[in-house]
Scaffold this motif. Structure first.
Motif, mmCIF file in Angstrom:
data_model
loop_
_atom_site.group_PDB
_atom_site.id
_atom_site.type_symbol
_atom_site.label_atom_id
_atom_site.label_comp_id
_atom_site.label_asym_id
_atom_site.label_seq_id
_atom_site.Cartn_x
_atom_site.Cartn_y
_atom_site.Cartn_z
ATOM 1 N N UNK A 102 55.524 30.173 36.765
ATOM 2 C CA UNK A 102 55.303 28.802 36.316
ATOM 3 C C UNK A 102 53.905 28.669 35.709
ATOM 4 N N UNK A 103 52.911 29.233 36.382
ATOM 5 C CA UNK A 103 51.535 29.161 35.878
ATOM 6 C C UNK A 103 51.419 29.783 34.491
ATOM 7 N N UNK A 104 52.006 30.961 34.311
ATOM 8 C CA UNK A 104 51.918 31.649 33.028
ATOM 9 C C UNK A 104 52.640 30.870 31.928
ATOM 10 N N UNK A 105 53.816 30.319 32.268
ATOM 11 C CA UNK A 105 54.567 29.548 31.278
ATOM 12 C C UNK A 105 53.804 28.290 30.880
ATOM 13 N N UNK A 106 53.199 27.620 31.858
ATOM 14 C CA UNK A 106 52.437 26.403 31.579
ATOM 15 C C UNK A 106 51.272 26.702 30.643
ATOM 16 N N UNK A 107 50.600 27.812 30.887
ATOM 17 C CA UNK A 107 49.465 28.195 30.050
ATOM 18 C C UNK A 107 49.916 28.554 28.640
ATOM 19 N N UNK A 108 50.982 29.330 28.539
ATOM 20 C CA UNK A 108 51.455 29.792 27.236
ATOM 21 C C UNK A 108 51.981 28.638 26.384
ATOM 22 N N UNK A 109 52.596 27.644 27.028
ATOM 23 C CA UNK A 109 53.228 26.550 26.296
ATOM 24 C C UNK A 109 52.311 25.343 26.123
ATOM 25 N N UNK A 110 51.158 25.370 26.794
ATOM 26 C CA UNK A 110 50.294 24.201 26.751
ATOM 27 C C UNK A 110 50.923 23.004 27.436
ATOM 28 N N UNK A 111 51.628 23.240 28.535
ATOM 29 C CA UNK A 111 52.346 22.167 29.222
ATOM 30 C C UNK A 111 51.377 21.146 29.796
ATOM 31 N N UNK A 112 51.764 19.885 29.684
ATOM 32 C CA UNK A 112 50.943 18.789 30.202
ATOM 33 C C UNK A 112 51.518 18.198 31.485
ATOM 34 N N UNK A 113 52.775 18.559 31.815
ATOM 35 C CA UNK A 113 53.411 18.068 33.039
ATOM 36 C C UNK A 113 54.393 19.118 33.535
ATOM 37 N N UNK A 114 54.418 19.320 34.866
ATOM 38 C CA UNK A 114 55.467 20.109 35.506
ATOM 39 C C UNK A 114 56.420 19.134 36.173
#
Length: 402
Positions: A102-114
């Motif tokens: 989850x951490x890696x995906x959030x960083x790669x996608x520039x996620x603003x919300x989980x």
């Protein structure tokens, strides 16, 4: 039952320990971004229909980019038109590996919300809140102890008794001295599984003898409560809280009953009801609630009082109806709160809603027509949600999945 939760119920004035509090507290006050700015959301896939309902609600806001994390290799949402990208990790992977995923995906996608959508996903985020929050802002969620109290019918019943919240008379411990407890209990009663949903597993008993025989036949590992039946009508409330502050709500009543007395209604209408909101707000403030919830309530005609039945501590299927008919898009609002966006008060409007499949069955199915049948139009349905993601539904059909 969790010993820590039992101890908390004995001493409700003591707030459960929150080791995640420091991680959840902002270091400084940030200037909220406009609610209409583009928003990248990382959705944790959950139960099929809930995921679909949440993705549809997010798709209604231009500029929202939804990416899906899944542990289901057969997920139909690989083909969803509502999803920008799909990321899979095997279900056998341990929790710490999924956290890193989850951490890696959030960083790669520039996620603003989980955004978790169901109880399993929300429990995962609560359990790993500190590590996840270091990588991406999280959907508002309460402290773990309060979440478990709200999710568990037995713990919630005891909590409401302790805090004098109107609720059905409830026997939480049915394994010890049940006959003596029933002596002061009014019949008929309902035997309810603590982890049941959608009315499944609820059985009505008219006499103490019948109930005692049923309880004696239950497996030792099963968990049930007993509640008295309430003459009246069901009424539900959907809410979004931000650290104990009510952000948005909608209130709904059933319009078309199903064949099962305890199953969800086939259609709803959104209504205003001050007494419902007053009881709900008392309970959610006592739970120091943070995030979304759907509360089942019932009007007690004899006591002339609204009573809380249970809480669904997740998104709910009629969240689509709230967005379409009531004008309150709970998944979107929750994401905006999580991302620190400026969220205006969201009053709801009255209206009717019926899922499109139910509409077809109600209008064209084989049944006896009655003079008091409710008249629906396509504007009252979820036809857009039903037709808006065809590949997902085609995949489900071809793989013969419900």
């Amino acid at each position: 039952m969790n010993p820590a939760l039992v101890e908390f119920l004995k001493h409700p004035g003591q707030l459960p320990a929150r080791p995640d509090a420091a991680a959840a507290a902002p270091a400084e006050t940030a200037v909220p971004r406009p609610a209409t700015a583009p928003l990248t959301v990382l959705v944790l896939e959950g139960e099929y229909r809930l995921t679909g309902a949440v993705l549809f609600c997010l798709s209604r806001q231009p500029g929202v980019r939804a990416h899906l994390l899944s542990r289901d290799a057969r997920s139909p949402y690989r083909f969803s038109s509502y999803v920008r990208s799909f990321h899979l990790l095997g279900p056998e992977s341990p929790a710490e590996v999924f956290v890193a995923f989850v951490q890696n995906a959030a960083c790669a996608l520039g996620a603003e919300v989980l955004l978790p959508v169901d109880v399993a996903g929300m429990r995962f985020v609560i359990a790993h809140r500190a590590a996840l929050a270091a990588a991406v802002p999280l959907l508002p969620l309460p402290a773990g102890a309060y979440y478990e109290i709200a999710t568990d019918k037995g713990l919630l019943g005891a909590f409401m008794q302790e805090h004098d919240i109107p609720a059905p008379d409830t026997i939480v411990d049915i394994r010890h001295n049940l006959a003596a407890k029933l002596a002061q209990f009014e019949f008929p009663v309902l035997l309810k599984p603590i982890e049941g949903a959608g009315g499944r597993g609820i059985v009505r008993y008219a006499t103490p003898e019948a109930l005692l025989a049923a309880v004696a036949a239950l497996p030792d590992s099963s968990r049930y409560i007993v509640q008295n039946c309430i003459a009246g009508y069901d009424i539900d409330c959907n809410v979004l809280y931000d650290n104990g502050r009510l952000i948005a709500h909608s209130i709904q009543k059933g319009l078309v009953a199903t064949g099962d007395e305890y199953a969800p209604t086939e259609a709803i209408e959104f209504v205003h009801h001050d007494a419902v909101l007053a009881v709900v707000d008392r309970l959610m403030k006592a739970l120091r609630w943070n995030g979304v919830a759907h509360l089942d309530l019932r009007y007690d005609a004899r006591a002339r009082q609204i009573k809380v039945i249970e809480i669904n501590t997740r998104f709910w299927l009629t969240v689509v109806g709230s967005a379409l008919a009531a004008g309150v898009n709970f998944p979107l609002l929750a994401c905006q709160v999580a991302a620190g966006r400026a969220v205006a008060p969201a009053p709801f409007r009255e209206g009717r809603y019926i899922p499109f499949a139910n509409y077809l069955k109600y209008r064209y199915g084989r049944r006896v027509r009655r003079a008091d049948d409710v008249q629906f139009s396509l504007r009252d349905t979820s036809v857009g949600a039903f037709l808006g993601d065809p590949l997902t539904k085609l995949y489900r059909f071809l793989t013969d999945e419900d």
